[in-house]
Design a protein around this motif. Structure first.
Motif, short mmCIF file in Angstrom:
data_model
loop_
_atom_site.label_atom_id
_atom_site.label_comp_id
_atom_site.label_asym_id
_atom_site.label_seq_id
_atom_site.Cartn_x
_atom_site.Cartn_y
_atom_site.Cartn_z
N ASP A 27 -1.89 4.80 3.46
CA ASP A 27 -2.78 3.72 3.90
C ASP A 27 -2.13 2.73 4.86
O ASP A 27 -2.80 1.84 5.39
CB ASP A 27 -3.30 2.93 2.68
N VAL A 87 0.83 -1.21 0.00
CA VAL A 87 0.00 0.00 0.00
C VAL A 87 0.87 1.26 0.00
O VAL A 87 2.09 1.20 0.17
CB VAL A 87 -0.95 0.02 1.23
N ASN A 134 -7.56 -0.49 2.52
CA ASN A 134 -8.20 0.31 1.47
C ASN A 134 -9.02 -0.66 0.64
O ASN A 134 -9.07 -1.85 0.95
CB ASN A 134 -7.16 1.09 0.64
N SER A 143 -3.55 2.59 8.66
CA SER A 143 -4.87 1.94 8.80
C SER A 143 -4.81 0.49 8.37
O SER A 143 -5.58 -0.36 8.83
CB SER A 143 -5.91 2.69 7.97
#
Length: 364
Positions: free
Chosen positions: A210, A206, A216, A213
């Protein structure tokens, strides 16, 4: 442990490989910059080894290692020799598990071999080529076994299983999706060395935005796909891993904290690799050496001893063992561990546990 890093061209394979092995493999924004597999050996961090070595003032400290191979990018038609297909397939056969790097980021400056971002389609492109290669192997094996079965009825069971596997592949599914095999059948399928039966970790690559977290829309699609075949998914950012590789340990921790990341991608890959292959580590320690040894979960004490030296297994008498955590409670002192009754004497049927600190007694 040998892991092969695979993926379509320009998904971040070589960048990730460089970062986790510091081996300096060529990474460029064009297909096939990797031709022969680059190999790097990575030390598996283990604070248990570090702590025991300090307590016993060991002359040598040896951590277990993982060997990563950066295997050439694959394109459609590889099973028929397109691109570097035949070399690619041959190199995959040599590894125990596959780290399949999947592009889960958008970047107009990094070309995609198919001109668009679709991680599931990327996975299926590679899986299709591996399935075709496996079916060619099975076709030859089935023809041979059919001849045997005419003269030897005992070969019919093997023939039925081979055809069953072939049907799964013909339906577009990988061999590892066969989850209803008994122990004997699973051992037989493994002996066929099918590419699609090798365990897989999907490394979802990613962007920096991202990575904190860990999700996505692309990653979600990869997770859903992996769940169907029982594979694992690790979210990484190859760019960040490359930056981490240039930092000292203390700087690395500060960098990860600033990025809101709890664990480096390499550490996640190692943990997933051990889980995927059902591996554990036991420890030996003393003034001469402190060392971690990697074995399969469920390994009995004599076979674990054989990991150190074949004589240890042949002449195995017993294993004096204590859990690492219990030994630390005693400040690393075996005399105190004995007083608490935590130092055990185990025989030939003992299954060595992760974190066991073991001293083997043997006589040859």
């Amino acid at each position: 442990m040998k892991l092969g890093i695979v993926g379509l061209p320009n998904v971040g394979k070589s960048t990730l490989f460089n970062a986790i092995t510091k081996a300096g493999a060529e990474a460029a924004n064009y297909p096939f910059c990797t031709i022969e597999p680059n190999v790097g050996v990575v030390t598996v961090p283990d604070e248990r080894v570090t702590n025991l070595s300090k307590i016993y003032n060991s002359k040598r400290t040896i951590y277990t290692t993982i060997e990563f191979s950066d295997i050439a990018g694959l394109v459609k038609g590889a099973s028929k020799g397109e691109g570097l297909g035949n070399k690619f397939l041959g190199h995959i056969r040599e590894v125990e598990a596959i780290v399949h790097v999947v592009r889960c980021f958008e970047d107009p400056n990094v070309v995609h071999v198919d001109g668009r971002i679709d991680p599931v389609d990327d996975i299926e492109t590679i899986n299709t080529e591996l399935i075709i290669a496996d079916m060619e192997v099975l076709e030859r094996r089935i023809a041979k076994t059919e001849k045997q079965a005419k003269a030897d009825k005992s070969a019919r069971g093997e023939l039925d299983l081979l055809k069953r596997i072939n049907d799964v592949l013909a339906a577009g599914n990988v061999a590892r999706s066969l989850t209803d095999l008994d122990e004997e059948e699973a051992a037989f399928v493994k002996s066929l060395d099918l590419l699609t039966y090798k365990p897989v970790i999907y490394a979802a690559n990613v962007s920096e935005d991202d990575v904190a977290s860990g999700d996505n829309e692309f990653v979600s699609a990869v997770r859903e796909y992996a769940a169907k075949e029982g594979s694992e998914v690790v979210v990484i950012c190859a760019k960040i891993e490359a930056e981490l590789a240039e930092l000292e340990d203390e700087e690395r921790e500060m960098f990860l904290e600033d990025m809101g990341i709890s664990e480096a991608g390499l550490d996640k890959l190692i943990r997933s690799s051990y889980s995927l292959l059902d591996l554990i580590s036991f420890l030996t320690t003393g003034e001469d050496e402190t060392r971690a040894w990697t074995i399969k979960r469920g390994t009995l004490a004599p076979q674990a001893a054989g990991k150190i030296h074949t004589d240890f297994e042949k002449g195995f008498i017993r294993a004096e063992t204590i859990a690492y955590d219990k030994l630390m409670e005693c400040g690393g002192k075996l005399s105190a561990a004995k007083e608490h009754g935590w130092l055990r004497s185990e025989g030939k049927e003992y299954e060595v546990k992760d974190g066991d600190v073991v001293h083997f007694l043997f006589n040859v």
